[in-house]
Design an enzyme around this catalytic site. Structure first.
Site, short mmCIF file in Angstrom:
data_model
loop_
_atom_site.label_atom_id
_atom_site.label_comp_id
_atom_site.label_asym_id
_atom_site.label_seq_id
_atom_site.Cartn_x
_atom_site.Cartn_y
_atom_site.Cartn_z
CE LYS A 80 37.06 31.48 38.79
NZ LYS A 80 37.95 31.72 39.92
CG ASP A 81 33.85 28.05 36.57
OD1 ASP A 81 35.04 28.02 36.91
OD2 ASP A 81 32.91 28.29 37.36
NE ARG A 127 44.35 31.58 37.82
CZ ARG A 127 44.19 32.35 38.90
NH1 ARG A 127 45.11 33.24 39.22
NH2 ARG A 127 43.12 32.23 39.66
NE ARG A 128 42.49 31.56 42.63
CZ ARG A 128 41.17 31.40 42.69
NH1 ARG A 128 40.67 30.27 43.16
NH2 ARG A 128 40.36 32.37 42.30
NE ARG A 145 37.03 20.70 42.87
CZ ARG A 145 36.39 19.63 42.40
NH1 ARG A 145 37.00 18.47 42.31
NH2 ARG A 145 35.15 19.74 41.99
NE ARG A 151 36.06 27.01 46.45
CZ ARG A 151 36.27 28.11 45.75
NH1 ARG A 151 37.48 28.65 45.70
NH2 ARG A 151 35.30 28.69 45.11
CB CYS A 236 41.05 22.77 34.70
SG CYS A 236 39.52 23.71 34.76
#
Length: 308
Positions: A80-81, A127-128, A145, A151, A236
């Site tokens: 996904k990155d 998105r979240r 981040r 995190r 992103c």
């Protein structure tokens, strides 16, 4: 010809877990390997949201440069990155069998979800954030981040009610709390839960080795999701979710596009025979664009350029 395959990876605990997984699989097949950890810009710059750094491939760029300079042979990424457009000379070779795709909420007690008072949730993902605000418009979402461990520590240190993570990431490094809430209503990021390995286009030895690790269904499903993302032109900088699942020779797809504040949502849900999957992600994205997604994407791009 035989050679030692140099595996490039970020140096976070999760990235190293992923790289070790690929290393073990290659060594089981009889290949010699060595790990080369490299710190990425995305791990170093923690005081700005991802989308403000202006690079969609912020976690992959350092490894791309190392590969093109000949310092590493292959690189392992959370898929996904990875930008949907790879740098010239670098190709996707293997998608490993995908893990669970869900997002989860790590919290300090879930009672706040039923309360009418505002609460604060942390995530670095647009998105979240958009999907959370769509469901809980009275909550506040703050930026979070850093790697997974950083995190989790920030959640403990701050007076937030919870923070959102990918379930697969926490499971892989055995940090998933027993009481974490699975957010089954949240559409994941395209290719969430999948690991991808890339190599130089000219490196036939490494490509031949990696082809043996490829999981076909995971490759097809993530390919559809990333095609959806690429057609919408979102990195992103846009709140886009997509999930393709293959069951009984059919592909079931859900894709969503949100406004940054979560108030606008444009979605698509379709299924198609697996044999007709080519171009499916693009077709679903075009449907979203025709439903008003083109105007929403333009507004998102304008908002993003205003930030810069």
């Amino acid at each position: 010809m035989s050679k030692i395959i140099r595996i490039g990876t970020r140096d976070s605990e999760l990235a190293l877990w992923q790289a070790h997984t690929v290393q073990h699989k290659l060594e089981e097949l009889g290949y010699d390997t060595t790990l080369i950890p490299i710190k990425s810009t995305g791990d170093q710059v923690l005081d700005k949201p991802l989308y403000e750094l202006g690079i969609t491939g912020i976690f992959t760029k350092t490894l791309d440069v190392a590969m093109l300079k000949g310092q590493i042979d292959i690189a392992v990424h959370s898929m996904k990155d990875v930008p949907t457009q790879l740098p010239k000379g670098i190709v996707q070779v293997a998608v490993l069998e995908r893990a669970i795709t869900n997002d989860i909420l790590v919290h300090k007690g879930a009672d706040f979800l039923e309360a009418e008072e505002p609460s604060t949730i942390a995530t670095g993902s647009l998105r979240r954030k958009a999907q959370w605000l769509h469901k809980y418009p009275h909550h506040q979402v703050v930026d979070l981040r850093g790697n997974v461990n950083t995190r989790l520590l920030k959640l403990i240190e701050n007076d937030w009610s919870g923070a959102i993570f990918a379930q697969a990431g926490l499971q892989r490094i055995k940090l998933l709390p027993k009481d974490a809430l699975i957010l089954d209503w949240m559409v994941p990021a395209p290719a969430q839960g999948a690991m991808v390995v890339v190599a130089q286009q000219s490196d036939d030895f490494s490509k031949e080795a990696l082809h043996k690790l490829n999981h076909s269904d995971s490759e097809i499903a993530t390919g559809i999701e990333r095609e959806f993302l690429r057609t919408l032109e979102g990195g992103c900088t846009a709140p886009i979710g997509a999930l393709a699942q293959i069951k009984d020779q059919k592909v079931y797809f859900e894709g969503v596009l949100f406004s940054l504040d979560g108030k606008e949502k444009i979605g698509v849900e379709k299924n198609i025979p697996l044999s007709k999957a080519k171009g499916f992600g693009q077709a679903c994205a075009k449907e979203v664009l025709e439903k008003g997604g083109d105007k929403l994407m333009e507004a998102l791009r304008n908002e993003n350029s205003a930030i810069h």
